[in-house]
Write a protein that holds these residues in place. Structure first.
Motif: not given
Length: 484
Positions: A362, A389, A456
């Protein structure tokens, strides 16, 4: 010669311990808690009641032994201070249960980390409650009270507390609703150790899914020999040698002072976990390990991302597990200031397709675009899956930290969104001045204390929760005793 070197080092350690601030009551008063054997024979109500008695007794003793100079606005043990647990809606240092509004669809047990308290699982516990699960958050013995508690309590008591909380989870689930075990830092190692202990003992599994946050599956090698550094403490004059840090206690729900014994016990937890995993592997029972979802910063001063991969995930069976790594800020202006060890691992890790688990990174793809995406490589897949995201990497953040992951930006203690409360808030602290002036390190004050990508993480955790009214569909027939 080696013995002489050790004696010299111990002499230096003893001399060093006579310097700095003196020990205060919270360093010398050791609360009396239930033994590991008593915890195992206990149950949740009895544990909570014993905890209450211990807290009440400790509070009275602290108030009687503190001196006027101890009653400062930032001393957590001074009632009414900005750092007092009483400034919050409840004392989150204690064990608690959060109940869903309707019928429960499952149960989650959440285990906090070393020197921490149940507060660190507060946001995640609320997330589980909101989605229909009972959230059980036990306080590990030696925590949430005074740092001196960790000079007595250790891994045996922690393991017993996890077992006791899991027994409560089995009772509430009636061995039918799904149970998730969530661990943060040292609590993650304890969670995995619980799973492995049951498998190696031939006991039926009591966990359907494991969620790990900054899993402490390895620690600094110094911790292995930390006990030696505390040997001079057997002489009263050198009592401070039993401590790695003796600091002001300005955090209402986490210790700042750190006893050497705690480092040693944490190391032994990780060693016990590795030994248990090896035993389970020799027994040919690794297939019984439930799926694991873990979140880890690629830079972590406590445990390396590479260590999480090699010492845990690479040993797991192909059971749908996933490791999520939070990358550093790839902004061009920051890139020359970052160490290559921080920037090299993520891209290298994503190139490997032979893993038995999913690896997700991420972060921003380039230094020109702050937009954060999640890039995943599934087991055996040749191509990456890329998912937006809707988040951006904050300009003033260069990486996440070990301690930041379980806390959202609006956390009233660790977040950076002003809470409006008359309490200390670490995410908003900005102190400036000359170095080597503060009694606490500037690094500790500037260390990121909240997770800008918490949303997230929360979405990913929720996706693994059982839906309300459909809990039984995710529990094995042997657990539930009914046809699915």
């Amino acid at each position: 010669m080696a013995i002489l070197a050790v004696l010299v080092l111990l002499g230096i350690r003893a001399c060093q311990s006579t310097q700095g601030p003196p020990l205060r009551p919270w360093h010398t008063i050791v609360p009396v808690e239930l033994s590991a054997n008593a915890i195992r024979k206990s149950n949740w109500p009895a544990y909570v009641e014993a905890e209450k008695r211990m807290f009440d007794s400790l509070h009275l003793r602290l108030q009687s032994e503190m001196e006027p100079s101890d009653r400062t606005p930032l001393n957590r043990y001074h009632d009414g201070s900005l750092a007092s647990p009483g400034a919050f809606e409840r004392d989150w240092n204690r064990s608690y249960v959060l109940e869903p509004s309707g019928a429960a669809s499952g149960v989650a047990v959440l285990v906090h980390g070393l020197t921490d308290s149940p507060y660190s699982m507060r946001s995640l516990a609320e997330l589980y409650r909101q989605h229909g699960l009972v959230a059980i958050v036990p306080r590990m013995p030696g925590h949430g009270t005074v740092p001196a508690g960790l000079t007595r309590e250790g891994r045996k008591e922690w393991e017993a507390a996890v077992e006791m909380a899991m027994a409560e989870a089995r009772r509430r689930s009636a061995d039918c609703l799904p149970v998730q075990l969530v661990g943060y830092s040292n609590g993650a190692a304890l969670a995995m150790l619980h799973v492995m202990r049951r498998i190696e003992s031939g006991l039926p599994g009591d966990v359907d899914r494991v969620v790990l946050i900054s899993p402490m599956v390895e620690v600094n090698r110094f911790a292995r020999y930390a006990g030696l550094a505390g040997l001079p403490a057997i002489f009263g004059r050198y009592a401070k040698s039993a401590w790695l840090d003796v600091l002001p206690e300005y955090n209402p729900f986490k210790y700042n002072s750190f006893p050497i014994r705690a480092a040693r016990e944490s190391y032994l937890v990780t060693a016990d976990l590795q030994a248990a995993m090896e035993t389970v592997a020799r027994q040919g029972r690794m297939a019984q390990v439930p799926p694991v979802l873990a979140f880890q910063s690629v830079v972590d001063d406590t445990v390396t991302a590479d260590g999480v991969m090699t010492r845990l995930f690479d040993k797991l069976p192909a059971n749908g597990s996933e490791l999520v790594l939070f990358d550093v800020n790839r902004k061009r202006i920051l890139d020359p200031m970052l160490r290559s060890s921080a920037t090299g691992l993520p891209s290298k890790a994503l190139q490997t397709s032979s893993r038995s688990y999913t690896l997700t990174l991420v972060g921003a793809v380039s230094g020109d675009d702050p937009a954060v995406v999640a890039r995943s490589r599934l087991p055996g897949a040749h191509a990456l899956q890329v998912q937006a995201t809707g988040l951006n990497y904050p300009n003033d953040v260069y990486s996440l930290s070990h301690v930041a992951l379980p806390f959202p930006a609006n956390d009233p203690l660790y977040g950076n969104v002003p809470s409006g409360r008359r309490v200390i808030q670490f995410g908003t602290i900005a102190v400036r001045g000359e170095r080597n002036t503060l009694v606490v390190s500037q690094d500790s004050l500037s260390r990121l204390s909240y997770n800008p990508f918490y949303e997230y993480m929360a979405v990913r955790i929720v996706a693994q929760m059982p839906l309300a009214g459909t809990g039984r569909q995710k529990v094995s027939e042997s657990r539930c005793g009914i046809a699915l």
